[in-house]
Design a protein around this motif. Structure first.
Motif, PDB file in Angstrom:
ATOM      1  N   ARG A 286       0.825  -1.215   0.000  1.00  0.00           N
ATOM      2  CA  ARG A 286       0.000   0.000   0.000  1.00  0.00           C
ATOM      3  C   ARG A 286       0.858   1.263   0.000  1.00  0.00           C
ATOM      4  O   ARG A 286       0.568   2.220  -0.718  1.00  0.00           O
ATOM      5  CB  ARG A 286      -0.960   0.005   1.189  1.00  0.00           C
ATOM      6  CG  ARG A 286      -2.152  -0.912   1.013  1.00  0.00           C
ATOM      7  CD  ARG A 286      -3.261  -0.645   2.014  1.00  0.00           C
ATOM      8  NE  ARG A 286      -2.850  -0.712   3.400  1.00  0.00           N
ATOM      9  CZ  ARG A 286      -2.888  -1.806   4.151  1.00  0.00           C
ATOM     10  NH1 ARG A 286      -3.303  -2.953   3.631  1.00  0.00           N
ATOM     11  NH2 ARG A 286      -2.504  -1.772   5.412  1.00  0.00           N
TER      12      ARG A 286
ATOM     13  N   ALA B  49       2.309   1.779  -3.425  1.00  0.00           N
ATOM     14  CA  ALA B  49       1.270   2.248  -4.355  1.00  0.00           C
ATOM     15  C   ALA B  49       0.954   3.723  -4.103  1.00  0.00           C
ATOM     16  O   ALA B  49       0.861   4.517  -5.047  1.00  0.00           O
ATOM     17  CB  ALA B  49       0.016   1.390  -4.213  1.00  0.00           C
TER      18      ALA B  49
ATOM     19  N   GLN C 273       3.624   5.910  -5.363  1.00  0.00           N
ATOM     20  CA  GLN C 273       3.833   5.739  -6.807  1.00  0.00           C
ATOM     21  C   GLN C 273       5.272   5.337  -7.140  1.00  0.00           C
ATOM     22  O   GLN C 273       5.847   5.792  -8.125  1.00  0.00           O
ATOM     23  CB  GLN C 273       3.430   7.005  -7.560  1.00  0.00           C
ATOM     24  CG  GLN C 273       1.980   7.376  -7.358  1.00  0.00           C
ATOM     25  CD  GLN C 273       1.612   8.686  -8.020  1.00  0.00           C
ATOM     26  OE1 GLN C 273       2.430   9.600  -8.165  1.00  0.00           O
ATOM     27  NE2 GLN C 273       0.361   8.795  -8.430  1.00  0.00           N
TER      28      GLN C 273
END
Length: 143
Positions: free
Chosen positions: A10, A13, A16
Motif C-alpha cells: 500500500r 502504491a 507511486q
C-alpha cells in the motif's frame, strides 16, 4: 513488529514508487526504494502506515533521525517535509534545467538543506535523466 507485506504494498502504491523527498522513480535508481519512517522508531515513531513512506537510500540516510531543520530565510527551526501529509509541489519546484530542487516554503528550504537534496550525485544523475527524457516528473505523476 515487522511491517507486513500488505502495508509495504500500500505504501509503495500510494508513493507511486517514488522517493517522497527527491521524487526519484525506483526504476531509474540503482537500488530499491526503502520504507521510510517519517518519524524514526528510535525517537518514538511507529510502524503504523501513517508513519511510513518511500525514500531513496540517499535521502533516507541524510534524513537520519531529523524531524526538523533550520530555514536560513526565516532563521527558524521548522518541521521537515512530510510526504504523507504535504504536497511536494506546494513546497518544492524544479530549477529551470530540472537538475535541482528549490524549496518554496520554510519547510521546503529546510528539507532541501537537511536532506542535501541537491548533492553532487543527485544533480549529476538528474542531468542524465533530463538528457534521456526521464525527468522532471510531470505534475500528474506526482501527487
Amino acid at each position: 513488529m515487522a511491517i507486513s507485506e500488505q502495508v509495504r504494498f500500500r505504501v509503495r502504491a500510494q508513493a507511486q514508487n517514488r522517493c517522497g523527498y527527491c521524487r526519484s522513480l525506483e526504476k531509474y535508481i540503482l537500488g530499491i526504494l526503502e520504507i521510510d519512517h517519517i518519524i524514526r522508531k528510535a525517537i518514538g515513531g511507529s510502524d503504523e502506515e501513517e508513519n511510513l513512506w518511500l525514500a531513496c537510500t540517499l535521502c533516507n540516510n541524510y534524513k537520519g533521525t531529523q524531524t526538523d531543520a533550520f530555514d536560513r530565510v526565516t532563521q527558524k527551526h521548522v518541521k521537515l517535509f512530510n510526504p504523507r501529509t504535504q504536497q511536494w509541489s506546494q513546497n518544492f519546484a524544479w530549477s529551470e534545467d530540472a537538475t535541482e530542487i528549490i524549496g518554496l516554503t520554510d519547510c521546503g528550504r529546510a528539507t532541501v538543506t537537511a536532506l542535501q537534496l541537491n548533492n553532487n550525485i543527485a544533480v549529476t544523475v538528474r542531468r542524465q535523466w533530463v538528457s534521456a527524457g526521464w525527468h522532471p516528473p510531470t505534475e500528474s505523476s506526482i501527487s
